[in-house]
Design an enzyme around this catalytic site. Structure first.
Site, PDB file in Angstrom:
ATOM      1  N   LYS A  45      65.673   8.535  17.691  1.00  0.00           N
ATOM      2  CA  LYS A  45      64.780   9.699  17.834  1.00  0.00           C
ATOM      3  C   LYS A  45      63.326   9.269  17.614  1.00  0.00           C
ATOM      4  CE  LYS A  45      68.204  12.144  18.768  1.00  0.00           C
ATOM      5  NZ  LYS A  45      68.986  13.286  18.431  1.00  0.00           N
TER       6      LYS A  45
HETATM    7  C1  LIG Z   1      70.256  14.050  18.447  1.00  0.00           C
HETATM    8  C2  LIG Z   1      70.343  15.488  18.714  1.00  0.00           C
HETATM    9  C3  LIG Z   1      71.063  16.356  17.877  1.00  0.00           C
HETATM   10  C4  LIG Z   1      71.948  15.866  16.774  1.00  0.00           C
HETATM   11  O1  LIG Z   1      71.343  15.081  15.820  1.00  0.00           O
HETATM   12  P1  LIG Z   1      72.225  14.054  14.949  1.00  0.00           P
HETATM   13  O2  LIG Z   1      71.274  13.615  13.888  1.00  0.00           O
HETATM   14  O3  LIG Z   1      72.636  12.938  15.856  1.00  0.00           O
HETATM   15  O4  LIG Z   1      73.381  14.799  14.403  1.00  0.00           O
HETATM   16  C5  LIG Z   1      71.003  17.708  18.138  1.00  0.00           C
HETATM   17  N1  LIG Z   1      70.323  18.197  19.178  1.00  0.00           N
HETATM   18  C6  LIG Z   1      69.635  17.396  20.025  1.00  0.00           C
HETATM   19  C7  LIG Z   1      68.867  18.007  21.152  1.00  0.00           C
HETATM   20  C8  LIG Z   1      69.628  16.021  19.829  1.00  0.00           C
HETATM   21  O5  LIG Z   1      68.968  15.235  20.680  1.00  0.00           O
END
Ligand SMILES: *Cc1c(COP(=O)(O)O)cnc(C)c1O
Length: 366
Positions: free
Chosen positions: A185
């Site tokens: 991210k």
């Molecule tokens: C990555 C992501 C999530 C989930 O996050 P995690 O930390 O992997 O559980 C939820 N929504 C979106 C749009 C994402 O890109």
């Protein structure tokens, strides 16, 4: 293959600080809910301009806990976008509510506010816009609709730390904002991590209890919660990366604008609404020749990824919801043509030129 996201270069640039920080935590042997989580929560509060921030174990848990804390559950409907990562929908189902999908805008790939009202029923309790790829969803219009129908708004800002509309950061528009710090991210830790932010102190208190087995920490349990805490090592790493987030996001925007300059005559490039600050967690182009572009890039050792090949309403796991092909035509068309190109703050300009040249040549020859 060249990297799609180069986490190693970023790590090398902050390595000494990270190792010192991890060492301190190891020496203190305080691993859960200690001073780094507390300090990181404070730093996020002041950066995002929100009154409460609660570190949790993942972005998925952030969404799950926000829904629980806002009392969304069985019999409730939650409006969201079909063009997202599966976790957005999983969270709605974890609390026993029903996801209702609204098609997306052709240009931003975010939920289309013009199509929300027709999906509202007496059971609708909340809407979860997702700031997809780092582009803010239209929170002004979404909040207006939510106010009119008395709906809760939970922002899925997992891909958009630091994105903003005017000077207001995403995550601060809704009743709750949810972030993921999954390593890839745009603000990522070295494992799993997440956060809920909210201006509602009651919601914040509920989440603090829910993340810790429904307890305030004295073996007295007020409710059935989860084990969902951000750990000290991840919080320590995130504090180091937070210091650079503005610079990282600015770098992403520079690479994005170079890609767009080079590619906008040949493919559909990302659009930014006036006053919307996109942070380009992903840089995604659209072309009917998507598969050919992907294959050609791969022949040159350039990775590209399809986020996302299948919209949520057509996922096998969600077939019980009863959607069929053709129900959400914009999301379906986008899923067939979208392609994300390498994007990270340290991406060399020469690579943006090289990747763009390969794409332009590939399209000329087809
Ligand atoms: C990555 C992501 C999530 C989930 O996050 P995690 O930390 O992997 O559980 C939820 N929504 C979106 C749009 C994402 O890109």
């Amino acid at each position: 293959m060249k990297p799609f996201i180069d986490l190693q270069t970023q790590y090398r640039n902050i390595k000494d600080e990270v190792i010192t920080c991890i060492n301190e935590i190891l020496e203190s042997s305080h691993y859960i809910l200690g001073k780094n989580v507390k300090a990181f929560e404070e730093e996020v509060k002041s950066y995002l301009g929100v009154e409460n921030a609660i570190g949790v174990a993942s972005g998925t848990d952030a969404l799950h806990l926000a829904l629980r804390a806002l009392d969304i559950g069985h019999g409730d409907e939650v409006i969201t976008t079909p063009f997202t990562f599966f976790a957005t929908v999983e969270a709605i189902l974890y609390v026993g509510a029903k996801p209702v999908f609204v098609d997306i805008e052709e240009d931003t790939y975010n939920i289309d506010p013009e199509k929300i009202e027709e999906k509202i029923t007496p059971r609708t309790k909340a809407v979860i816009p997702v700031h997809i790829f780092g582009a803010p969803a239209d929170m002004i219009k979404i909040n207006e609709i939510a106010r009119k129908y008395d709906l809760k708004v939970i922002e899925d800002a997992a891909q958009a730390f630091g994105a903003k509309i005017g000077n207001k950061k995403v995550g601060s528009f809704g009743d709750a904002g949810c972030f993921s710090f999954y390593p890839s991210k745009n603000l990522g830790c070295f494992g799993d991590g997440g956060m809920v932010v909210t201006n509602d102190i009651k919601v914040a208190e509920k989440i603090r209890i829910l993340r810790n087995h429904g307890s305030r920490g004295r073996y007295l349990h007020e409710t059935i919660g989860l084990n969902s805490r951000l750990d000290e090592i991840q919080a320590g790493i995130l504090r180091i990366k937070m210091k650079h987030i503005e610079e990282y996001n600015e770098q992403r925007r520079k690479k994005a604008s170079l890609y767009t300059k080079l590619l906008s005559d040949a493919v559909i490039t990302p659009k930014e609404k006036d006053n919307f600050y996109h942070v380009y967690h992903l840089y995604s182009i659209r072309s009917s020749k998507r598969d050919k572009i992907k294959e050609t890039l791969s022949n040159y050792g350039i990775p590209s990824v399809v986020y996302y090949p299948q919209p949520m309403h057509l996922q096998k796991a969600l077939s019980f919801l009863g959607y069929k092909e053709g129900d959400l035509p914009v999301a379906e068309a986008v899923a067939g043509e979208i392609l994300s190109l390498p994007m990270y703050p340290e991406l060399p300009d020469e690579e943006v030129y090289e990747i763009s040249q390969i794409i332009l040549r590939c399209l000329q020859n087809s």
